[in-house]
Design an enzyme around this catalytic site. Structure first.
Site, PDB file in Angstrom:
ATOM      1  N   PRO A  68      65.796 -23.958 -15.930  1.00  0.00           N
ATOM      2  CA  PRO A  68      64.506 -24.463 -16.399  1.00  0.00           C
ATOM      3  C   PRO A  68      64.599 -25.634 -17.373  1.00  0.00           C
ATOM      4  CG  PRO A  68      64.994 -22.335 -17.394  1.00  0.00           C
ATOM      5  CD  PRO A  68      66.003 -22.548 -16.309  1.00  0.00           C
ATOM      6  N   ASN A  69      63.697 -26.557 -17.181  1.00  0.00           N
ATOM      7  CA  ASN A  69      63.499 -27.739 -18.034  1.00  0.00           C
ATOM      8  C   ASN A  69      64.582 -28.810 -17.870  1.00  0.00           C
ATOM      9  OD1 ASN A  69      61.099 -26.665 -19.323  1.00  0.00           O
ATOM     10  ND2 ASN A  69      62.476 -25.224 -20.326  1.00  0.00           N
ATOM     11  N   ARG A  94      63.546 -35.365 -21.911  1.00  0.00           N
ATOM     12  CA  ARG A  94      63.468 -34.196 -22.785  1.00  0.00           C
ATOM     13  C   ARG A  94      64.396 -34.339 -23.988  1.00  0.00           C
ATOM     14  NH1 ARG A  94      66.356 -28.440 -21.267  1.00  0.00           N
ATOM     15  NH2 ARG A  94      65.537 -27.281 -23.032  1.00  0.00           N
ATOM     16  N   TYR A 140      69.852 -34.006 -25.586  1.00  0.00           N
ATOM     17  CA  TYR A 140      70.336 -33.972 -24.201  1.00  0.00           C
ATOM     18  C   TYR A 140      70.638 -35.359 -23.611  1.00  0.00           C
ATOM     19  CZ  TYR A 140      68.614 -29.186 -24.533  1.00  0.00           C
ATOM     20  OH  TYR A 140      68.412 -27.886 -24.918  1.00  0.00           O
ATOM     21  N   ASN A 154      74.206 -24.275 -15.153  1.00  0.00           N
ATOM     22  CA  ASN A 154      73.554 -24.420 -16.456  1.00  0.00           C
ATOM     23  C   ASN A 154      72.215 -23.720 -16.313  1.00  0.00           C
ATOM     24  OD1 ASN A 154      72.275 -25.075 -18.804  1.00  0.00           O
ATOM     25  ND2 ASN A 154      72.805 -27.255 -18.756  1.00  0.00           N
ATOM     26  N   ALA A 180      67.532 -21.923 -20.675  1.00  0.00           N
ATOM     27  CA  ALA A 180      67.147 -20.827 -21.571  1.00  0.00           C
ATOM     28  C   ALA A 180      67.346 -19.446 -20.951  1.00  0.00           C
ATOM     29  CB  ALA A 180      65.694 -21.005 -22.003  1.00  0.00           C
ATOM     30  N   GLU A 212      80.112 -21.766 -16.387  1.00  0.00           N
ATOM     31  CA  GLU A 212      78.894 -21.935 -17.201  1.00  0.00           C
ATOM     32  C   GLU A 212      79.008 -23.245 -17.982  1.00  0.00           C
ATOM     33  OE1 GLU A 212      78.438 -18.779 -20.065  1.00  0.00           O
ATOM     34  OE2 GLU A 212      76.654 -19.682 -20.978  1.00  0.00           O
ATOM     35  N   HIS A 223      76.900 -25.939 -20.669  1.00  0.00           N
ATOM     36  CA  HIS A 223      75.759 -26.332 -21.508  1.00  0.00           C
ATOM     37  C   HIS A 223      76.010 -27.731 -22.031  1.00  0.00           C
ATOM     38  CE1 HIS A 223      74.030 -22.408 -21.267  1.00  0.00           C
ATOM     39  NE2 HIS A 223      75.236 -21.915 -21.506  1.00  0.00           N
ATOM     40  N   ARG A 261      73.440 -24.673 -32.728  1.00  0.00           N
ATOM     41  CA  ARG A 261      71.977 -24.699 -32.719  1.00  0.00           C
ATOM     42  C   ARG A 261      71.404 -23.349 -33.192  1.00  0.00           C
ATOM     43  NH1 ARG A 261      70.037 -27.071 -27.162  1.00  0.00           N
ATOM     44  NH2 ARG A 261      68.095 -27.218 -28.346  1.00  0.00           N
TER      45      ARG A 261
HETATM   46  C1  DQA Z   1      71.111 -25.815 -22.502  1.00  0.00           C
HETATM   47  C2  DQA Z   1      71.052 -25.034 -23.814  1.00  0.00           C
HETATM   48  C3  DQA Z   1      69.973 -23.963 -23.756  1.00  0.00           C
HETATM   49  O1  DQA Z   1      69.932 -23.255 -24.989  1.00  0.00           O
HETATM   50  C4  DQA Z   1      68.628 -24.588 -23.523  1.00  0.00           C
HETATM   51  O2  DQA Z   1      67.636 -23.591 -23.394  1.00  0.00           O
HETATM   52  C5  DQA Z   1      68.609 -25.518 -22.347  1.00  0.00           C
HETATM   53  C6  DQA Z   1      69.758 -26.405 -22.144  1.00  0.00           C
HETATM   54  C7  DQA Z   1      72.127 -26.981 -22.572  1.00  0.00           C
HETATM   55  O3  DQA Z   1      72.485 -27.482 -21.518  1.00  0.00           O
HETATM   56  O4  DQA Z   1      72.517 -27.400 -23.662  1.00  0.00           O
HETATM   57  O5  DQA Z   1      67.644 -25.595 -21.613  1.00  0.00           O
HETATM   58  O6  DQA Z   1      71.536 -24.942 -21.466  1.00  0.00           O
END
Ligand code: DQA
Length: 141
Positions: A9-10, A17, A22, A71, A74, A95, A97, A104
């Protein structure tokens, strides 16, 4: 060799964003570079904001692909269902990020994915996806 990048998501909003966290590059733009750098691979990309769609994709490709770079955004911090899906499949999951989640908010420090992932790459920006590809390649050598 078949490798898929799955973004949760997102992450469709990369480039727009929170650029200070990011970066300002879109994933589509970065993905073109990844393909150019890894021409001998079959590289796929899937993104969804919906937890069930991410799980369905893991089920669909998790018995035939050579590697999954996930990835989960959240959902990393909330989804037992995603963790169970990773446990259920055979393809190794790395995994990733983009940001350093450990630097954070506290709620980002726990991942349901980590314990069932083959490896974890955190805080290396978009380059983390390329590092994950190189690691998956090394597993095949
Ligand atoms: C994320 C880190 C997560 O905490 C966050 O909710 C994201 C992006 C990252 O790539 O740094 O959506 O996965």
């Amino acid at each position: 060799m078949k490798i898929i990048i799955i973004n949760g998501p997102n992450l469709n909003l990369l480039g727009k964003r929170e650029p200070s966290t990011y970066g300002n590059r879109t994933f589509d733009d970065y993905f073109k570079e990844l393909i150019a750098q890894n021409r001998d691979l079959d590289l796929y990309y899937f993104q969804s904001n919906a937890e069930g769609d991410l799980i369905n994709k893991l089920h669909e490709i998790g018995f035939s692909f050579d590697g999954i770079i996930l990835n989960a955004g959240a959902y990393t911090h909330t989804s037992v269902a995603l963790r169970d899906a990773i446990s259920a499949i055979q393809t190794p999951v790395i995994e990733v990020h983009i940001s350093n989640v450990h630097a954070r908010e506290e709620f980002r420090h726990h991942s349901y994915v980590s314990a069932v992932a083959k490896g974890i790459i955190v805080g290396c920006g978009l380059e983390g996806y390329n590092l994950a590809i190189q690691y998956l390649l090394s597993l095949k050598k």
